[in-house]
Scaffold this active site. Structure first.
Site, mmCIF file in Angstrom:
data_model
loop_
_atom_site.group_PDB
_atom_site.id
_atom_site.type_symbol
_atom_site.label_atom_id
_atom_site.label_comp_id
_atom_site.label_asym_id
_atom_site.label_seq_id
_atom_site.Cartn_x
_atom_site.Cartn_y
_atom_site.Cartn_z
ATOM 1 N NE ARG A 229 -0.795 0.614 4.966
ATOM 2 C CZ ARG A 229 -0.526 1.813 5.473
ATOM 3 N NH1 ARG A 229 -0.687 2.906 4.728
ATOM 4 N NH2 ARG A 229 -0.079 1.935 6.711
ATOM 5 C CB SER B 236 0.208 -3.877 3.090
ATOM 6 O OG SER B 236 -0.428 -3.501 4.311
ATOM 7 N NE ARG C 22 -2.196 -7.327 12.696
ATOM 8 C CZ ARG C 22 -2.620 -6.483 13.636
ATOM 9 N NH1 ARG C 22 -3.770 -6.713 14.259
ATOM 10 N NH2 ARG C 22 -1.904 -5.430 13.966
ATOM 11 C CB ALA D 226 4.842 -9.715 8.621
ATOM 12 C CB VAL E 208 8.566 -8.146 9.799
ATOM 13 C CG1 VAL E 208 7.205 -7.553 9.485
ATOM 14 C CG2 VAL E 208 8.943 -7.821 11.257
ATOM 15 C CD GLU F 11 8.905 -5.272 15.544
ATOM 16 O OE1 GLU F 11 9.521 -4.204 15.390
ATOM 17 O OE2 GLU F 11 7.687 -5.395 15.311
ATOM 18 C CG HIS G 120 4.604 0.342 10.526
ATOM 19 N ND1 HIS G 120 3.917 -0.078 9.415
ATOM 20 C CD2 HIS G 120 5.861 0.585 10.073
ATOM 21 C CE1 HIS G 120 4.697 -0.096 8.360
ATOM 22 N NE2 HIS G 120 5.886 0.310 8.739
ATOM 23 C CD1 TRP H 240 10.692 -4.480 10.918
ATOM 24 C CD2 TRP H 240 8.724 -4.132 9.902
ATOM 25 N NE1 TRP H 240 9.741 -4.338 11.900
ATOM 26 C CE2 TRP H 240 8.521 -4.117 11.308
ATOM 27 C CE3 TRP H 240 7.631 -3.926 9.055
ATOM 28 C CZ2 TRP H 240 7.271 -3.913 11.876
ATOM 29 C CZ3 TRP H 240 6.386 -3.714 9.632
ATOM 30 C CH2 TRP H 240 6.214 -3.707 11.012
#
Length: 326
Positions: free
Chosen positions: A91, A124, A146, A175, A224, A240, A248, A285
């Site tokens: 996104r 996303s 989610r 993620a 992530v 993470e 975020h 990430w």
């Protein structure tokens, strides 16, 4: 258990590359690595250039492109089937979502295969994997929250396929790791507001889900993070382990460890990757892919978010040659 020793290799980079960023994606076609999307500051997209890294010359360039490219985004995923790259989701800072695009590395042409309005709900921070015919998409964050759905895009029939729902035991998540191993899709960990430590497996032949219990050096819950397959093994790195209070907008507790899971014995093993000073920064990430560097197959990782919330710009390679495999 007895740790296995292996070392990270920092890969030199020349040319105009993607630079520091996180929440981007990478894939490989031949000896070329392709990189797309990402953010330098939280929730602000950067560009929609398709960066190409030559594994032999170690030089970045921007791919020539015609056609309809995805708009700039973060939280995007991409996989390769043959010589075609498939890019889905992500996104921008206005919460617009990309549909499914393809990029033909032989003709350098982008195509919009399935707009959001005609495909899956936009999302996303989903996860993608592929085999020789299908692009698999699991989970992610939609406008409604989610999800825990599994779909595939059949590149031959050119249509989406919906699989049975994962069920209440497998919470909607963003993620997670997503890996295809010998006809089964593995969903590892992820984030549902908290870091998750569960594992679920979907059998493509029977179309049945099951929760998986593992033993050994079981990794902490995380999201992530890179996850790839190597034979019957799943290899994961970093991620993470605890979110920041700003979610975020901040950097949580990051990992720098490598683990392997034997999908037959369901035993985890932590891999010792050289001395602390030889390891790359802890991160999550990040963009990642399997790649072959100097004749060795391994995990290639670019950038990501560091424990200080600074985006990274390094490119590191971890070879599979010293994994404890049998």
């Amino acid at each position: 258990m007895c740790p296995v020793e292996n070392k990270w290799l920092k890969v030199g980079q020349k040319g105009a590359g993607p630079g520091a960023r996180s929440s981007h994606a990478m894939t490989v076609v031949g000896n070329k690595v392709y990189c797309f999307g990402g953010e330098l500051k939280p929730t602000i997209h950067i560009d929609n250039d398709l960066y190409v890294f030559d594994l032999e010359t170690q030089e970045w360039s921007i791919a020539p492109a015609t056609g309809e490219a995805p708009f700039p985004c973060f939280g995007v995923s991409m996989v390769t089937i043959g010589s075609t790259i498939y890019v889905y989701g992500g996104r921008d800072d206005k919460r617009r979502y990309n549909g499914l695009h393809s990029y033909d590395t032989e003709t350098n042409e982008w195509k919009l295969l399935a707009p959001v309005e005609e495909g899956l709900p936009g999302r996303s921070y989903h996860s993608m994997a592929g085999d020789d015919r299908k692009v698999y998409v699991f989970g992610g964050v939609t406008a409604k929250g989610r999800v825990n759905t599994l779909h595939a895009y059949d590149v031959v029939d050119q249509k989406w396929v919906e699989y049975p729902a994962a069920g209440e035991a497998c919470k909607g998540r963003g993620a997670p790791g997503l890996v295809v191993v010998e006809g089964r899709i593995w969903v590892l960990f992820g984030f549902d507001g908290n870091e998750l430590g569960d594992i679920h497996c979907f059998d493509l032949a029977s179309e049945q889900w099951k929760a998986v219990e593992t033993t050994g050096d079981v990794p902490a819950a995380r999201s992530v993070f890179p996850a790839v397959s190597y034979g019957k093994y799943i290899v994961i790195y970093g991620g993470e382990e605890e979110p920041h209070e700003l979610m975020h907008m901040g950097a949580g507790k990051m990992s720098g460890e490598v683990y392997q899971l034997d999908t037959e014995t369901l035993v985890w093993e932590r891999i010792v990757c050289g001395n602390e000073e030889e390891k790359p920064s802890q991160r999550g990430w990040c963009a990642f892919t399997k790649a072959v560097k100097d004749g060795e197959e391994g995990l290639l990782v670019h950038g990501g978010n560091s424990p200080t919330n600074e985006r990274l710009d390094d490119l590191v390679f971890w070879g599979f040659s010293h994994l404890n495999v049998n």
